[in-house]
Structure formats: structure tokens, C-alpha cells
Design a protein around this motif. Structure first.
Motif, PDB file in Angstrom:
ATOM      1  N   VAL A   1       1.719   7.444  -6.634  1.00  0.00           N
ATOM      2  CA  VAL A   1       0.876   8.637  -6.785  1.00  0.00           C
ATOM      3  C   VAL A   1       1.681   9.902  -6.508  1.00  0.00           C
ATOM      4  O   VAL A   1       1.573  10.907  -7.228  1.00  0.00           O
ATOM      5  CB  VAL A   1      -0.345   8.551  -5.839  1.00  0.00           C
ATOM      6  N   ILE A   2       2.511   9.869  -5.467  1.00  0.00           N
ATOM      7  CA  ILE A   2       3.356  11.031  -5.134  1.00  0.00           C
ATOM      8  C   ILE A   2       4.363  11.306  -6.249  1.00  0.00           C
ATOM      9  O   ILE A   2       4.597  12.460  -6.624  1.00  0.00           O
ATOM     10  CB  ILE A   2       4.083  10.786  -3.797  1.00  0.00           C
ATOM     11  N   MET A   3       4.946  10.244  -6.788  1.00  0.00           N
ATOM     12  CA  MET A   3       5.919  10.412  -7.874  1.00  0.00           C
ATOM     13  C   MET A   3       5.279  11.078  -9.095  1.00  0.00           C
ATOM     14  O   MET A   3       5.906  11.890  -9.780  1.00  0.00           O
ATOM     15  CB  MET A   3       6.506   9.050  -8.258  1.00  0.00           C
ATOM     16  N   ILE A   4       4.015  10.743  -9.350  1.00  0.00           N
ATOM     17  CA  ILE A   4       3.336  11.295 -10.524  1.00  0.00           C
ATOM     18  C   ILE A   4       2.863  12.721 -10.274  1.00  0.00           C
ATOM     19  O   ILE A   4       3.119  13.622 -11.087  1.00  0.00           O
ATOM     20  CB  ILE A   4       2.142  10.394 -10.917  1.00  0.00           C
TER      21      ILE A   4
ATOM     22  N   ILE B   1       0.840  -1.208   0.000  1.00  0.00           N
ATOM     23  CA  ILE B   1       0.000   0.000   0.000  1.00  0.00           C
ATOM     24  C   ILE B   1       0.870   1.251   0.000  1.00  0.00           C
ATOM     25  O   ILE B   1       0.594   2.226  -0.708  1.00  0.00           O
ATOM     26  CB  ILE B   1      -0.946  -0.027   1.215  1.00  0.00           C
ATOM     27  N   THR B   2       1.944   1.224   0.785  1.00  0.00           N
ATOM     28  CA  THR B   2       2.856   2.368   0.818  1.00  0.00           C
ATOM     29  C   THR B   2       3.482   2.619  -0.547  1.00  0.00           C
ATOM     30  O   THR B   2       3.587   3.768  -1.003  1.00  0.00           O
ATOM     31  CB  THR B   2       3.970   2.137   1.866  1.00  0.00           C
ATOM     32  N   SER B   3       3.887   1.558  -1.212  1.00  0.00           N
ATOM     33  CA  SER B   3       4.482   1.705  -2.545  1.00  0.00           C
ATOM     34  C   SER B   3       3.465   2.242  -3.548  1.00  0.00           C
ATOM     35  O   SER B   3       3.804   3.048  -4.423  1.00  0.00           O
ATOM     36  CB  SER B   3       5.024   0.357  -3.026  1.00  0.00           C
TER      37      SER B   3
ATOM     38  N   GLY C   1       6.823  -5.491  -8.533  1.00  0.00           N
ATOM     39  CA  GLY C   1       6.867  -6.919  -8.866  1.00  0.00           C
ATOM     40  C   GLY C   1       7.326  -7.764  -7.691  1.00  0.00           C
ATOM     41  O   GLY C   1       6.743  -8.829  -7.408  1.00  0.00           O
ATOM     42  N   LEU C   2       8.365  -7.315  -6.983  1.00  0.00           N
ATOM     43  CA  LEU C   2       8.854  -8.050  -5.815  1.00  0.00           C
ATOM     44  C   LEU C   2       7.799  -8.116  -4.717  1.00  0.00           C
ATOM     45  O   LEU C   2       7.564  -9.173  -4.114  1.00  0.00           O
ATOM     46  CB  LEU C   2      10.127  -7.390  -5.278  1.00  0.00           C
ATOM     47  N   GLU C   3       7.156  -6.967  -4.451  1.00  0.00           N
ATOM     48  CA  GLU C   3       6.150  -6.947  -3.389  1.00  0.00           C
ATOM     49  C   GLU C   3       4.935  -7.808  -3.753  1.00  0.00           C
ATOM     50  O   GLU C   3       4.349  -8.456  -2.882  1.00  0.00           O
ATOM     51  CB  GLU C   3       5.729  -5.506  -3.101  1.00  0.00           C
TER      52      GLU C   3
END
Length: 585
Positions: A280-283, A273-275, A302-304
Motif C-alpha cells: 500500500v505504501i509503495m502504491i 501483514i507488514t508486507s 510468494g515466499l511468505e
């Protein structure tokens, strides 16, 4: 909200699994210890852990810091000892190619085992909450110079030990401890488990405080334990609810293995959820390049996702527990936030208009009583609807009216001379003022600084400041007239100056009169009006909204803190509640 609920669930599971696993090591030294004895010993440790929370993160942290240093020294030492003694060749496992070989060889079993390996990075999901308690630099330095090297040495040592003792895999940590340091290691391990639990409990307090500020959590008592860090808080109700939940989970599950399944799901869910929110923040905020965003989603996401599918395979074997906690907490948070927003918008839509105030001022049927009436509201601008409800039913107003909004600021203390912000409401004939009262998170409302007296003194200071400003304006105009002896001065300028002089004289006179009104009203007495709002679903509301507002919110409201008179020291004998029904759509 889901992420917040999963972290709170993490705060319940971390103490359970940490303490239960650490105390379970006593089996290594005594065969007489039964499972029931270990469980009850763990419960006793958990109760003590939650009792000391009230002393605050700072004091508890200073007590725990030396213990943590000893703990990391011990695990680094025993890991290095086993690494050298048994099989130093395990250092080859740092080569990532062995991961590929492992998945090729074991396939499905290797995928399932990821649910267990994720437990080696637990705690990282709560680092964002720990920033409220410690500085970023301290977390970076301690992690890179102490924590990470010690943990890597410990895992390498266990791997070396298991190369020679494969049957000890279920209890490798205590089995690999050299005999002379077993009891010191056991004591330090229990204390370290308590500290690890305390960090997640503190993180839970921090995120509940932020949720409360956003209107996403029911009203609870926030105790700030530090004047330096705003995030160091203690919440008594949450602390004892967490304690009861931890005791119940420990007595119910009893097995660290099943708790590990639940713990893993909570940790990976929070990370996922954090990722997602970070994307969203990055965008939207960082404006990151699209290729970097796609790379982040493919690699980290992918890892998560791979880890999440692995822990979900253990859903029936205890993995459902954090989801149960999350569903219950989410229902509470969603209910409170939804009705909270509806109430606020209702007050905005039904606040008293300027035309309505003029009508009240001109209404000859409205009588005036000596004294001060204080109305409390969450609205920062405008007059709340409870005032209209009061006037409609009781056509009597006090000689001075003050509408108060209490706001908490993210600073330690607000000086008394900066605590009150006043503005006079038009028309002036009503003698009506808006007031925003600002408190820092360590400001104490007590009998030595009664709220009533400070409010009136702040109002007097505001009126005096207005009077001095107007008087200085008058003196400035008069001095200009004295210096202006030029007979060629324009008639228009004289008229403008005369109008300004008359206006300033009127304002000074009004200020003097208001000072007298405030003084007389203060001696006549103060009455506090608090809204006793009943919230119901409107006639056009659907079945879902009726259940949400009329039953779920009603239950929460009646079982939580409501006593504003205790918070702001309102005398019971001078408090009146104005009842009003909000029909929310």
C-alpha cells in the motif's frame, strides 16, 4: 490492528520459548533434572525478567550489551569448531540448488519443515519496533557485522555435527557444544534468551504507545525511561499482564516444540501483514513503478505465503495460541477505537455554536461569580457540549472561563513559557478563553509546578503580550500624527488614523480591564469542571452497536484509568464533574 495484536502475541511467546529452550539445556549435564523442575526454573527466570523492565531499555541495554557480544562470540566459536572438526563439506549447502533437490525428494515433508526453518529468522519481524529504541545505523551495523556471521557459523557447525551424530537432532545445539565450554555456554544461553525476550517486550511497549496515541488502545500509564529517545517506554500494567500470560503459557504448554509451532505462526503472520501494508505504501506514498510492485508481490509475497501455509499445518499442535491472543486483543482495540471515534465526532457535532454563546452572553438570567472556571475537553477548536449542559442546569458562570485541552508532543520537554497557547473566544463580554496545554513526554506534573498557578501565569502573560502589542500600535499611530504636519494631508487618511487610534485605545483599555479581571478571579479561587460522560447506544442503533457500546466499552471504561485529577494535580475539593449522556449512533 491484527498486525499489532500478533506482535503483542509474539511478545508473549518469545520469552516463553526462549527461556524454556535455554533452561532445558541443563538436562545435558544432569539426568536428575525433571521436566517440572525445568518448567519452574523457567518461570522464575521469566518473573525476574519482567521485574527488571521498569529500569528502561537504555539501562537494561547497557547491562546486556557485553553479554550479547560474549554470546555471539561463543556461538561463532563453537560453530566454527564443529564445522572444522566434523564435516567442512556442508558449506556446499549454501548452493540454492540443494533446496530444489530437497523439495523434489521429500515433497510434502519438505513443505511442512518450512514451519521449523522459519524460526531461524525470528526477531526480524520486530525490527521496526526496535527503531524506537535504537538508531537505524546501529541496527544495520550490528546485524551485518556481528549477528548474521555468527548465526551462519553456528548453523554450519550444527550441520557438520549432525552429519556424524544424526540421533542428536532434537537437541543439536547443546549436544554440539564442546565439553570444557558447556557450562559457560549454558549460562550465556540463558542470559541471551532473557535479552531476546526483553527486545520483544520493549517492542510491545512501543506499539502499544503508538496505538494509544491513535486512540486504538485503552488508557494505560506510559513511563518514558529516556530523555533522548521517545520510543523508550515502560508500561507497568502491560508489563505485569505479559508476565502473567508468559507464566501461564509456560506452565500450560511446557514443551518448546509446541511453543515453536505457535511462535512460527505469529512471526510469519506479522511478516505477511507488514508486507501487505508495504505494498500500500509503495502504491500510494512512494509511487513505485508497477513492475517493481508486481515483482515484490510475486517474490516476497510468494515466499511468505509458502511459509504461512507451512506453519498453518501445525495449527492444532499449538499454532492456534497466537490467534487466540490476537482475537482477544483485537476485540479490545476495536471496541475502544470504534467508541472513541464516535465520541469525538459526537462532540464535534454538538459543540457550542457562536450564536449560542451570544445568547448566553446576552442572557440576563445568567449570573456571574468571582473566580476562574476551568473546563477540560479533548476538542482543540470550539466549545465542548459539557459547557452547554452546565449552563442549562446551573445558570451561573464564573467571571473567567478557560477551556483546556491537554496535548502530548513527541519531544522530551516543553519550556514552561511555551507550554500554554491562549486564544480569546468571542463575544468578549463572556471573558472566555481557549487554552491548549502542551507537555513533552518527560515533563513531570508535580506540586513544585502546580497546574493552576502555571495556567494563570500563562494567561497573564498572554494578556500582557496583547496589551503591549496594542500599546505599541497606538504609539506608532500617534508618532505618525506628530510627524505629519503637512496641511495637504488628505481628510480620509486623518479619519482612518483617528479610527485606528480609537480602536487601539479601546483594545488597550480592554486589555487593562482583563488583567484586573484575571487578578481578581485568581484571588477568588479556581474550580475545575471535568466531563463525566455516560456513553450509550442511540435508540436507532442495531443490536451489534448496542452490545459494543453498552456492554463491551462499558466494561473496559470501568476497569481502566479514569482519574484526571491525579494526572493534572486537580485538588479534589475544587473539582466538579458535569454529567452528560452521549447517545451514539
Amino acid at each position: 490492528m491484527i498486525g499489532t495484536c500478533m506482535v503483542i502475541g509474539d511478545g508473549i511467546l518469545t520469552p516463553c520459548i526462549s527461556v524454556l529452550s535455554a533452561v532445558g539445556g541443563i538436562k545435558q549435564a544432569s539426568n536428575k533434572m525433571t521436566e517440572d523442575m525445568i518448567v519452574w526454573m523457567s518461570v522464575a527466570v521469566l518473573v525476574v525478567l519482567f521485574i527488571v523492565q521498569r529500569f528502561g531499555t537504555g539501562k537494561v541495554g547497557y547491562t546486556f550489551a557485553p553479554i550479547l557480544l560474549i554470546w555471539f562470540f561463543f556461538i561463532a566459536f563453537t560453530g566454527l569448531y564443529n564445522f572444522i572438526k566434523y564435516d567442512p563439506s556442508v558449506i556446499k549447502a549454501l548452493n540454492p540448488m540443494y533446496i530444489i533437490y530437497y523439495f523434489k525428494r521429500d515433497k510434502k515433508q519438505a513443505w511442512i519443515s518450512l514451519g521449523g526453518t522459519v524460526l531461524s529468522i525470528t526477531g526480524a519481524e520486530a525490527l521496526f519496533a526496535d527503531v524506537g529504541h535504537f538508531t537505524v545505523r546501529s541496527i544495520q551495523l550490528s546485524t551485518c557485522t556481528v549477528i548474521y556471521p555468527a548465526i551462519v557459523l553456528q548453523y554450519m557447525g550444527q550441520s557438520s555435527y549432525l552429519r556424524k551424530h544424526k540421533m542428536d537432532a532434537l537437541n543439536a545445539f547443546y549436544k554440539a557444544v564442546p565439553g570444557p565450554v558447556y557450562w559457560p555456554m549454558f549460562v550465556i544461553a540463558v542470559l541471551a534468551a532473557i535479552i531476546a525476550s526483553q527486545s520483544l517486550i520493549s517492542a510491545t511497549f512501543s506499539i502499544i504507545q503508538q496505538s494509544l496515541a491513535l486512540g486504538c488502545f485503552p488508557r494505560v500509564k506510559i513511563v518514558h525511561t529516556s530523555t533522548k529517545y521517545e520510543g523508550q517506554v515502560y508500561i507497568p500494567e502491560i508489563n505485569y499482564l505479559l508476565m502473567l500470560a508468559c507464566v501461564a503459557v509456560t506452565l500450560g504448554f511446557r514443551d518448546p516444540g509446541k511453543l515453536g509451532n505457535a511462535y512460527g505462526l505469529a512471526v510469519v503472520s506479522v511478516m505477511a501483514i507488514t508486507s501487505s501494508l508495504l505494498v500500500v505504501i509503495m502504491i500510494m506514498i512512494w509511487k513505485t513503478h508497477l513492475l517493481l510492485i508486481i515483482s515484490y508481490i510475486l517474490i516476497i509475497g510468494g515466499l511468505e505465503l509458502l511459509y504461512l501455509t507451512a506453519v498453518l499445518s501445525k495449527f492444532i499442535e499449538g499454532g492456534y495460541l497466537p490467534l487466540v491472543f490476537a482475537v482477544i486483543l483485537l476485540a479490545i482495540m476495536y471496541t475502544w477505537n470504534d467508541v472513541y471515534r464516535r465520541k469525538y465526532y459526537y462532540e464535534l457535532e454538538h459543540k457550542i455554536s457562536a450564536e449560542r454563546l451570544k445568547d448566553i452572553a446576552l442572557n440576563t438570567n445568567v449570573s456571574r461569580l468571582p473566580g476562574i472556571a476551568v473546563f477540560y475537553s479533548e476538542l482543540v477548536q470550539g466549545i465542548p457540549p459539557i459547557f452547554g449542559q452546565y449552563v442549562s442546569n446551573v445558570p451561573v458562570l464564573h467571571s473567567l472561563l478557560v477551556f483546556v485541552s491537554i496535548k502530548s508532543l513527541p519531544i522530551s520537554k516543553v519550556p514552561v513559557d511555551e507550554r500554554f497557547l491562549f486564544r480569546q473566544v468571542q463575544p468578549k463580554e463572556l471573558n472566555m478563553f481557549r487554552c491548549i496545554v502542551r507537555y513533552g513526554y518527560t515533563d513531570i506534573r508535580n506540586e513544585e509546578e502546580p497546574f493552576e498557578r502555571l495556567l494563570v501565569e500563562g494567561l497573564k502573560a498572554y494578556m500582557q503580550e496583547e496589551f503591549l502589542i496594542n500599546e505599541s500600535n497606538q504609539n506608532h499611530v500617534q508618532s505618525n500624527e506628530a510627524d505629519n504636519d503637512d496641511i495637504c494631508v488628505q481628510i480620509e487618511e486623518d479619519e482612518i488614523e483617528n479610527e485606528a487610534t480609537e480602536r487601539n485605545i479601546e483594545e488597550v483599555t480592554h486589555g487593562t480591564e482583563m488583567m484586573e479581571v484575571v487578578e481578581k478571579a485568581w484571588h477568588a479561587g479556581v474550580v475545575h469542571f471535568v466531563g463525566d460522560n455516560e456513553v450509550i447506544a442511540g435508540k436507532s442503533a442495531n443490536l451489534w452497536k448496542r452490545v459494543l457500546i453498552n456492554y463491551a466499552y462499558y466494561f473496559l471504561k470501568n476497569n481502566l484509568r479514569q482519574s484526571i485529577n491525579k494526572v493534572f494535580d486537580i485538588p479534589q475539593e475544587r473539582m466538579l464533574k458535569v454529567g452528560m449522556t452521549y447517545e451514539l449512533q
